[in-house]
Design an enzyme around this catalytic site. Structure first.
Site, PDB file in Angstrom:
ATOM      1  N   ARG A  50      19.009  25.068  23.917  1.00 39.94           N
ATOM      2  CA  ARG A  50      19.724  23.650  24.625  1.00 39.94           C
ATOM      3  C   ARG A  50      19.652  23.582  25.954  1.00 39.94           C
ATOM      4  O   ARG A  50      20.139  22.616  26.629  1.00 39.94           O
ATOM      5  CB  ARG A  50      21.083  23.261  23.892  1.00 39.94           C
ATOM      6  CG  ARG A  50      21.231  22.729  22.499  1.00 39.94           C
ATOM      7  CD  ARG A  50      22.315  22.045  22.104  1.00 39.94           C
ATOM      8  NE  ARG A  50      23.604  22.686  22.354  1.00 39.94           N
ATOM      9  CZ  ARG A  50      24.872  22.231  22.730  1.00 39.94           C
ATOM     10  NH1 ARG A  50      24.924  20.778  22.606  1.00 39.94           N
ATOM     11  NH2 ARG A  50      25.795  22.762  23.163  1.00 39.94           N
ATOM     12  N   ASP A  51      19.111  24.435  26.638  1.00 36.31           N
ATOM     13  CA  ASP A  51      19.187  24.542  28.230  1.00 36.31           C
ATOM     14  C   ASP A  51      18.001  25.167  28.773  1.00 36.31           C
ATOM     15  O   ASP A  51      18.361  26.018  29.974  1.00 36.31           O
ATOM     16  CB  ASP A  51      20.594  24.978  28.788  1.00 36.31           C
ATOM     17  CG  ASP A  51      20.710  24.391  30.147  1.00 36.31           C
ATOM     18  OD1 ASP A  51      20.337  23.359  30.612  1.00 36.31           O
ATOM     19  OD2 ASP A  51      21.678  25.002  30.714  1.00 36.31           O
ATOM     20  N   ILE A  52      16.937  25.201  28.043  1.00 40.40           N
ATOM     21  CA  ILE A  52      15.870  25.625  28.789  1.00 40.40           C
ATOM     22  C   ILE A  52      15.447  24.880  30.211  1.00 40.40           C
ATOM     23  O   ILE A  52      15.195  23.716  29.947  1.00 40.40           O
ATOM     24  CB  ILE A  52      14.511  25.364  27.766  1.00 40.40           C
ATOM     25  CG1 ILE A  52      14.942  26.008  26.374  1.00 40.40           C
ATOM     26  CG2 ILE A  52      13.289  25.898  28.402  1.00 40.40           C
ATOM     27  CD1 ILE A  52      14.953  27.543  26.383  1.00 40.40           C
ATOM     28  N   ASN A  56      17.030  29.011  34.093  1.00 38.03           N
ATOM     29  CA  ASN A  56      17.509  29.870  32.902  1.00 38.03           C
ATOM     30  C   ASN A  56      16.398  31.038  32.411  1.00 38.03           C
ATOM     31  O   ASN A  56      16.157  31.404  31.414  1.00 38.03           O
ATOM     32  CB  ASN A  56      17.971  29.309  31.866  1.00 38.03           C
ATOM     33  CG  ASN A  56      19.431  28.572  31.936  1.00 38.03           C
ATOM     34  OD1 ASN A  56      19.949  29.248  32.768  1.00 38.03           O
ATOM     35  ND2 ASN A  56      19.764  27.816  31.280  1.00 38.03           N
TER      36      ASN A  56
END
Length: 238
Positions: A50-52, A56
């Site tokens: 959900r936060d590529i 990150n």
């Protein structure tokens, strides 16, 4: 030992002294893809990140990629196609169906990874400021150039022309199909890994896709994003 995030190398304070040559970029693309494919297809239960995004993806001293920060991750129960949840993530990387309806699935990670691939190839940010209130998505800049096969204009200028054109084409085309506005048109991460590694049959099918036969941006493309019309759900801005 982790050194710096990919973001630091792409857009950091000393970005003019970028250490990411083309070979490193290809290795990062494949390494990150393999990490996400593991989450989607081999972890039990399956996991959506959900936060590529570039910040990150961490790089060690040998520039090997590791997907990090699972603070927003969700499990996908067996048999479920998606989970409905409050929107968390970063503007510019959010899949349309997730940003608008909170429908999170593996395909949302695929979309975010597509944006990351375009960022890695071009050195551009996911959203480019056009005016005080308008931003242009990287897909809307890249798609017409990809359709016209203008890869020299797509490549990060800091590469100084030192890249393998077939590999750059692969990264750009895979990035754009991953970031398709329609989730059913996006590939799964296992296919993404194979295409990035050079699967000729899968890539030939991709290259002949209707998406790359026209220089016109599709009707469902955002084209420009207004700061005054961002999704109402809670998001973490870039």
């Amino acid at each position: 030992m982790i050194n710096l995030s990919l973001l630091s190398h792409l857009h950091g304070q000393h970005s003019a002294e970028c250490h990411l040559d083309w070979t490193r970029r290809m290795n990062i693309a494949i390494g990150a893809a393999e990490g996400i494919a593991y989450l989607h297809h081999y972890a039990t239960p399956h996991i959506i990140h959900r936060d590529i995004k570039a910040s990150n993806v961490l790089l060690d001293g040998d520039f090997k990629a590791q997907v990090a920060d699972f603070g927003f991750a969700k499990f996908i129960p067996d048999g479920a196609t998606h989970v409905t949840t409050r929107v968390k993530g970063t503007l510019g990387y959010l899949a349309p169906e997730y940003a608008m309806y909170g429908k999170a699935s593996e395909s949302c990670d695929v979309y975010s990874f597509g944006i990351l691939l375009l960022e890695l190839a071009s050195g551009k940010k996911p959203l480019e400021k056009m005016s005080s209130t308008l931003k242009r998505a990287i897909t809307d800049w890249a798609l017409p150039l990809a359709c016209e096969r203008k890869f020299d204009e797509l490549a990060d200028p800091r590469l100084n022309g030192k890249y393998v054109e077939d590999e750059l084409k692969r990264v750009v085309f895979v990035g754009l199909i991953c970031a398709h506005s329609q989730p059913e048109k996006r590939p799964i991460m296992l296919d993404v890994v194979e295409m990035l590694k050079g699967d000729k049959e899968k890539f030939a099918a991709l290259e002949s896709d209707e998406m790359f036969k026209s220089t016109q941006v599709g009707e469902e493309s955002s084209e420009f994003i207004s700061d005054e019309k961002e999704p109402k759900q809670e998001i973490e801005n870039v």
